[in-house]
Design a protein around this motif. Structure first.
Motif, short mmCIF file in Angstrom:
data_model
loop_
_atom_site.label_atom_id
_atom_site.label_comp_id
_atom_site.label_asym_id
_atom_site.label_seq_id
_atom_site.Cartn_x
_atom_site.Cartn_y
_atom_site.Cartn_z
N LEU A 145 7.72 11.74 0.78
CA LEU A 145 6.62 12.08 -0.15
C LEU A 145 5.60 10.96 -0.28
O LEU A 145 4.62 11.11 -1.02
N VAL A 146 5.82 9.83 0.40
CA VAL A 146 4.88 8.71 0.30
C VAL A 146 3.51 9.14 0.83
O VAL A 146 3.39 9.69 1.93
N SER A 147 2.48 8.88 0.04
CA SER A 147 1.12 9.28 0.40
C SER A 147 0.25 8.06 0.69
O SER A 147 0.64 6.91 0.43
N SER A 148 -0.94 8.32 1.20
CA SER A 148 -1.90 7.25 1.44
C SER A 148 -2.24 6.54 0.13
O SER A 148 -2.42 5.32 0.10
N ALA A 149 -2.33 7.31 -0.95
CA ALA A 149 -2.65 6.73 -2.26
C ALA A 149 -1.54 5.77 -2.70
O ALA A 149 -1.82 4.71 -3.28
N ASP A 150 -0.29 6.12 -2.42
CA ASP A 150 0.83 5.24 -2.76
C ASP A 150 0.72 3.93 -2.00
O ASP A 150 0.93 2.85 -2.57
N LEU A 151 0.41 4.02 -0.71
CA LEU A 151 0.31 2.81 0.10
C LEU A 151 -0.88 1.96 -0.31
O LEU A 151 -0.80 0.72 -0.31
N ARG A 152 -1.98 2.61 -0.68
CA ARG A 152 -3.15 1.84 -1.15
C ARG A 152 -2.81 1.09 -2.43
O ARG A 152 -3.21 -0.06 -2.63
N ALA A 153 -2.06 1.75 -3.32
CA ALA A 153 -1.65 1.10 -4.57
C ALA A 153 -0.72 -0.08 -4.29
O ALA A 153 -0.82 -1.13 -4.92
N LEU A 201 -0.60 -1.91 -1.50
CA LEU A 201 -1.37 -2.99 -0.91
C LEU A 201 -2.27 -3.66 -1.94
O LEU A 201 -2.49 -4.87 -1.91
N ALA A 202 -2.80 -2.86 -2.87
CA ALA A 202 -3.64 -3.44 -3.93
C ALA A 202 -2.83 -4.42 -4.78
O ALA A 202 -3.32 -5.49 -5.16
N GLN A 203 -1.59 -4.05 -5.06
CA GLN A 203 -0.72 -4.96 -5.81
C GLN A 203 -0.47 -6.24 -5.03
O GLN A 203 -0.53 -7.34 -5.56
#
Length: 293
Positions: free
Chosen positions: A52-60, A62-64
């Protein structure tokens, strides 16, 4: 979670034959990702949940990590490790562009960038033996200052390896270069798993079909890796040789010794690195000295 990240590390060690440094770094990234997702999703993360991992999850994520001080090249490498982990775990692999680096004044590739580049090229290879080959070639460029044509021109006659390596360069001039333990180990790791027999008069580094390795193959692999890592266009195989020279000069090597190590016919060819090093020092001065502005 721990079982999955340990299995990932074992996969990198057993199946992908990655270096201890890469295994440690990629396992740490996998653990950070799982920990982040637990907090981000508000509960335990099961292996099937990784689908269920999405692009938005990965962006979040990496932002952290960027908020923790991660630079562009390191953030791109973190993303590469995440993709590898998700692919291993059977999870989703959403498309996400890595960070870009602004173009600037050409300067030597840093030691960290050189190693990251070599390991990323190796990790992206189609087969473990090809990854081991590419790692060995790139470490020869940075660790011994070889031209790419000199590295791909080596034959099985260099085996068994010692503390030095005899290299034939331009105009058939032969020189002796020191062989760092890390470089020697990388070459031997490749030799041990190369599917092609290596005789004294045959090419040491082989292409996928068994013929001599073409320099263009390494150049293309480096081009793809620098895009993934967000490194500038100046990061080429030849840049690793330039960095070898500049870093040696910065650590006190004299020009005559450097001339011999690089295989330059004249001292004037080597003196270019004095200017490169001076430019780097001036850049450091301008950015660090309180009265430089």
């Amino acid at each position: 979670m721990q079982d999955l990240t340990l299995a990932f590390a074992d996969h990198l060690r057993r199946d992908r034959r990655r270096s201890v440094h890469t295994i440690r770094a990629y396992q740490a990234t996998a653990e950070r990702l799982m920990g982040f997702l637990e907090g981000h999703w508000g509960g335990p993360v099961l292996p099937e949940g990784l689908k269920l991992v999405s692009s938005a999850d990965l962006r979040a994520f990496l932002a952290q990590r960027r908020g923790e001080g991660l630079g562009n090249a390191s953030a791109a490498r973190e993303l590469s490790a995440v993709r590898g982990f998700l692919a291993f775990a059977g999870g989703a692999t959403p498309r996400l562009k890595g960070p870009r680096v602004k173009k600037g004044v050409p300067r030597p590739v840093s030691p960290d960038e050189a190693v990251s580049l070599a390991e990323d090229v190796a990790e992206d290879a189609a087969e473990p033996w090809i990854g081991a080959r590419d790692l060995a070639v790139l470490l020869l460029l940075y660790g011994a200052g070889l031209r790419i044509s000199e590295a791909t021109g080596l034959t099985g006659a260099v085996l068994p390896l010692g503390e030095t390596l005899s290299v034939t360069g331009k105009r058939d001039k032969t020189r002796i270069v020191p062989l760092l333990p890390q470089v020697r180990d990388a070459i031997m790791a490749y030799v041990e798993i190369c599917p092609w027999p290596i005789s004294r008069d045959a090419a040491l580094f082989r292409g996928a079909k068994g013929g001599p390795l073409a320099p263009a193959i390494i150049r293309r692999a480096v081009q793809a890796a620098r895009t993934r890592l967000g490194l500038p266009e100046r990061t080429t195989p030849h840049a690793l040789r330039h960095s070898f020279a500049t870093h040696l000069l910065g650590r006190g090597a004299d020009l005559r010794a450097l001339q011999e190590l690089l295989g330059h016919a004249s001292l004037s060819s080597t003196q270019i690195y004095t200017a490169v090093d001076a430019a780097h020092l001036l850049d450091v001065y301008r950015n660090a000295h309180p009265r430089a502005q």
